[in-house]
Design a protein around this motif. Structure first.
Motif, PDB file in Angstrom:
ATOM      1  N   MET A   1       0.851  -1.187   0.000  1.00 26.77           N
ATOM      2  CA  MET A   1       0.000   0.000   0.000  1.00 26.77           C
ATOM      3  C   MET A   1       0.887   1.238   0.000  1.00 26.77           C
ATOM      4  SD  MET A   1      -3.085   1.378   0.203  1.00 26.77           S
ATOM      5  CE  MET A   1      -4.104  -0.022   0.550  1.00 26.77           C
ATOM      6  N   ALA A   2       0.787   2.045  -1.044  1.00 28.56           N
ATOM      7  CA  ALA A   2       1.557   3.282  -1.128  1.00 28.56           C
ATOM      8  C   ALA A   2       0.780   4.379  -0.406  1.00 28.56           C
ATOM      9  CB  ALA A   2       1.792   3.652  -2.576  1.00 28.56           C
ATOM     10  N   ARG A   3       1.447   5.031   0.530  1.00 22.70           N
ATOM     11  CA  ARG A   3       0.816   6.109   1.292  1.00 22.70           C
ATOM     12  C   ARG A   3       1.638   7.369   1.083  1.00 22.70           C
ATOM     13  NH1 ARG A   3      -3.004   6.371   5.165  1.00 22.70           N
ATOM     14  NH2 ARG A   3      -2.839   8.022   6.708  1.00 22.70           N
ATOM     15  N   ILE A   4       1.031   8.366   0.438  1.00 25.71           N
ATOM     16  CA  ILE A   4       1.729   9.611   0.132  1.00 25.71           C
ATOM     17  C   ILE A   4       0.899  10.767   0.654  1.00 25.71           C
ATOM     18  CG2 ILE A   4       2.620  11.072  -1.716  1.00 25.71           C
ATOM     19  CD1 ILE A   4       3.000   8.541  -3.374  1.00 25.71           C
ATOM     20  N   GLU A   5       1.520  11.645   1.440  1.00 26.60           N
ATOM     21  CA  GLU A   5       0.856  12.826   2.013  1.00 26.60           C
ATOM     22  C   GLU A   5      -0.414  12.457   2.782  1.00 26.60           C
ATOM     23  OE1 GLU A   5       1.872  16.070   2.075  1.00 26.60           O
ATOM     24  OE2 GLU A   5       3.740  15.451   1.127  1.00 26.60           O
ATOM     25  N   GLY A   6      -0.405  11.309   3.446  1.00 24.30           N
ATOM     26  CA  GLY A   6      -1.537  10.893   4.258  1.00 24.30           C
ATOM     27  C   GLY A   6      -2.681  10.283   3.479  1.00 24.30           C
ATOM     28  N   VAL A   7      -2.472  10.002   2.190  1.00 29.53           N
ATOM     29  CA  VAL A   7      -3.519   9.419   1.346  1.00 29.53           C
ATOM     30  C   VAL A   7      -3.074   8.032   0.905  1.00 29.53           C
ATOM     31  CG1 VAL A   7      -4.816   9.653  -0.804  1.00 29.53           C
ATOM     32  CG2 VAL A   7      -4.244  11.678   0.524  1.00 29.53           C
ATOM     33  N   ASP A   8      -3.929   7.021   1.128  1.00 25.56           N
ATOM     34  CA  ASP A   8      -3.652   5.675   0.634  1.00 25.56           C
ATOM     35  C   ASP A   8      -4.024   5.611  -0.837  1.00 25.56           C
ATOM     36  OD1 ASP A   8      -2.800   4.729   3.086  1.00 25.56           O
ATOM     37  OD2 ASP A   8      -4.839   4.206   3.718  1.00 25.56           O
ATOM     38  N   LEU A   9      -3.052   5.296  -1.686  1.00 25.24           N
ATOM     39  CA  LEU A   9      -3.315   5.209  -3.120  1.00 25.24           C
ATOM     40  C   LEU A   9      -3.904   3.838  -3.437  1.00 25.24           C
ATOM     41  CD1 LEU A   9      -0.085   6.837  -4.587  1.00 25.24           C
ATOM     42  CD2 LEU A   9      -2.231   7.920  -3.956  1.00 25.24           C
ATOM     43  N   PRO A  10      -4.918   3.793  -4.316  1.00 25.98           N
ATOM     44  CA  PRO A  10      -5.516   2.498  -4.679  1.00 25.98           C
ATOM     45  C   PRO A  10      -4.509   1.621  -5.414  1.00 25.98           C
ATOM     46  CG  PRO A  10      -6.441   4.286  -5.988  1.00 25.98           C
ATOM     47  CD  PRO A  10      -5.563   4.913  -4.972  1.00 25.98           C
ATOM     48  N   ARG A  11      -4.385   0.372  -4.980  1.00 20.09           N
ATOM     49  CA  ARG A  11      -3.350  -0.526  -5.499  1.00 20.09           C
ATOM     50  C   ARG A  11      -3.600  -0.970  -6.933  1.00 20.09           C
ATOM     51  NH1 ARG A  11      -0.181  -2.905  -1.785  1.00 20.09           N
ATOM     52  NH2 ARG A  11       0.003  -4.828  -2.984  1.00 20.09           N
ATOM     53  N   THR A  12      -4.844  -1.035  -7.355  1.00 20.24           N
ATOM     54  CA  THR A  12      -5.142  -1.610  -8.665  1.00 20.24           C
ATOM     55  C   THR A  12      -5.069  -0.607  -9.809  1.00 20.24           C
ATOM     56  OG1 THR A  12      -7.491  -1.199  -8.311  1.00 20.24           O
ATOM     57  CG2 THR A  12      -6.643  -3.358  -7.667  1.00 20.24           C
ATOM     58  N   LYS A  13      -4.922   0.666  -9.490  1.00 18.97           N
ATOM     59  CA  LYS A  13      -4.920   1.687 -10.547  1.00 18.97           C
ATOM     60  C   LYS A  13      -3.504   2.018 -10.988  1.00 18.97           C
ATOM     61  CE  LYS A  13      -9.231   3.903  -9.308  1.00 18.97           C
ATOM     62  NZ  LYS A  13     -10.001   3.449 -10.431  1.00 18.97           N
ATOM     63  N   ARG A  14      -3.417   2.629 -12.181  1.00 19.93           N
ATOM     64  CA  ARG A  14      -2.133   3.115 -12.671  1.00 19.93           C
ATOM     65  C   ARG A  14      -1.680   4.265 -11.787  1.00 19.93           C
ATOM     66  NH1 ARG A  14      -4.136   5.111 -17.672  1.00 19.93           N
ATOM     67  NH2 ARG A  14      -2.127   6.120 -17.899  1.00 19.93           N
ATOM     68  N   ILE A  15      -0.371   4.409 -11.622  1.00 21.77           N
ATOM     69  CA  ILE A  15       0.170   5.417 -10.714  1.00 21.77           C
ATOM     70  C   ILE A  15      -0.208   6.826 -11.158  1.00 21.77           C
ATOM     71  CG2 ILE A  15       2.416   5.431 -11.883  1.00 21.77           C
ATOM     72  CD1 ILE A  15       1.807   6.015  -8.135  1.00 21.77           C
ATOM     73  N   GLU A  16      -0.312   7.037 -12.472  1.00 22.47           N
ATOM     74  CA  GLU A  16      -0.693   8.356 -12.998  1.00 22.47           C
ATOM     75  C   GLU A  16      -2.081   8.762 -12.502  1.00 22.47           C
ATOM     76  OE1 GLU A  16      -0.963  10.541 -17.346  1.00 22.47           O
ATOM     77  OE2 GLU A  16      -1.207   8.374 -17.214  1.00 22.47           O
ATOM     78  N   ILE A  17      -3.009   7.830 -12.478  1.00 21.21           N
ATOM     79  CA  ILE A  17      -4.375   8.086 -12.018  1.00 21.21           C
ATOM     80  C   ILE A  17      -4.429   8.090 -10.493  1.00 21.21           C
ATOM     81  CG2 ILE A  17      -6.762   7.258 -12.098  1.00 21.21           C
ATOM     82  CD1 ILE A  17      -5.623   8.327 -14.765  1.00 21.21           C
ATOM     83  N   ALA A  18      -3.691   7.199  -9.855  1.00 17.62           N
ATOM     84  CA  ALA A  18      -3.733   7.083  -8.395  1.00 17.62           C
ATOM     85  C   ALA A  18      -3.240   8.362  -7.723  1.00 17.62           C
ATOM     86  CB  ALA A  18      -2.904   5.891  -7.943  1.00 17.62           C
ATOM     87  N   LEU A  19      -2.268   9.045  -8.327  1.00 13.25           N
ATOM     88  CA  LEU A  19      -1.751  10.277  -7.713  1.00 13.25           C
ATOM     89  C   LEU A  19      -2.805  11.379  -7.687  1.00 13.25           C
ATOM     90  CD1 LEU A  19       1.900  10.524  -9.071  1.00 13.25           C
ATOM     91  CD2 LEU A  19       1.165  10.055  -6.739  1.00 13.25           C
ATOM     92  N   THR A  20      -3.801  11.308  -8.580  1.00 11.72           N
ATOM     93  CA  THR A  20      -4.835  12.342  -8.596  1.00 11.72           C
ATOM     94  C   THR A  20      -5.783  12.220  -7.404  1.00 11.72           C
ATOM     95  OG1 THR A  20      -6.330  11.052 -10.006  1.00 11.72           O
ATOM     96  CG2 THR A  20      -4.756  12.507 -11.112  1.00 11.72           C
ATOM     97  N   TYR A  21      -5.672  11.148  -6.610  1.00 14.11           N
ATOM     98  CA  TYR A  21      -6.467  11.021  -5.395  1.00 14.11           C
ATOM     99  C   TYR A  21      -5.970  11.980  -4.315  1.00 14.11           C
ATOM    100  CZ  TYR A  21      -9.031   6.874  -6.904  1.00 14.11           C
ATOM    101  OH  TYR A  21      -9.883   6.012  -7.546  1.00 14.11           O
ATOM    102  N   ILE A  22      -4.775  12.528  -4.501  1.00 13.06           N
ATOM    103  CA  ILE A  22      -4.213  13.495  -3.560  1.00 13.06           C
ATOM    104  C   ILE A  22      -4.755  14.869  -3.915  1.00 13.06           C
ATOM    105  CG2 ILE A  22      -2.092  14.524  -2.683  1.00 13.06           C
ATOM    106  CD1 ILE A  22      -0.662  11.934  -3.546  1.00 13.06           C
ATOM    107  N   TYR A  23      -5.317  15.579  -2.941  1.00 10.05           N
ATOM    108  CA  TYR A  23      -5.876  16.910  -3.171  1.00 10.05           C
ATOM    109  C   TYR A  23      -4.767  17.851  -3.606  1.00 10.05           C
ATOM    110  CZ  TYR A  23      -8.418  21.249  -2.265  1.00 10.05           C
ATOM    111  OH  TYR A  23      -9.019  22.487  -2.376  1.00 10.05           O
ATOM    112  N   GLY A  24      -4.946  18.472  -4.767  1.00 11.73           N
ATOM    113  CA  GLY A  24      -3.959  19.411  -5.277  1.00 11.73           C
ATOM    114  C   GLY A  24      -3.108  18.840  -6.391  1.00 11.73           C
TER     115      GLY A  24
END
Length: 129
Positions: A1-24
């Motif tokens: 589980m990748a956790r960046i800036e307090g947000v757990d990124l979804p494991r099944t998505k591409r990293i390009e899309i998963a980073l957009t879960y972070i506000y900003g």
């Protein structure tokens, strides 16, 4: 589980899309972060190595304002506008559209449900002059 800036990124998505879960962080910022970290955007989050996750985390925390800090900055900007009595601040206070949209029609989300007003509209049987 990748956790960046307090947000757990979804494991099944591409990293390009998963980073957009972070506000900003949107798509273009995500692409820029991945280019700086030299990571393929089509890589799934679950396939990332720990070193790649650390590189992305360091890049974001060092170069971008995201999550809580960004939310706080936006709220302070809105508060400043309301305190100085700016037009945009008054629109925020009245919960109306701020960026020049029309409110005669539309804007129902911010104005709430319709309120019927007497005397609006044409009466039956009356012709235009």
């Amino acid at each position: 589980m990748a956790r960046i800036e307090g947000v757990d990124l979804p494991r099944t998505k591409r990293i390009e899309i998963a980073l957009t879960y972070i506000y900003g962080i949107g798509k273009s910022t995500a692409r820029a972060v991945l280019a700086d970290a030299d990571i393929d955007p089509s890589t799934k989050v679950s396939e990332l190595t720990e070193d790649e996750v650390v590189a992305v985390r360091d890049n974001i925390s060092g170069n971008y304002i995201v999550e809580g800090d960004l939310r706080r900055a936006v709220q302070l900007n809105i508060k400043r506008l309301t305190e100085i009595g700016a037009y945009r601040g008054r629109r925020h206070r009245m919960n109306l559209p701020v960026r020049g949209q029309r409110t005669r029609t539309n804007a129902r989300t911010s104005k709430g449900s319709k309120k019927t007003v007497a005397g609006r509209g044409r009466r039956r049987g009356v012709r235009k002059k």
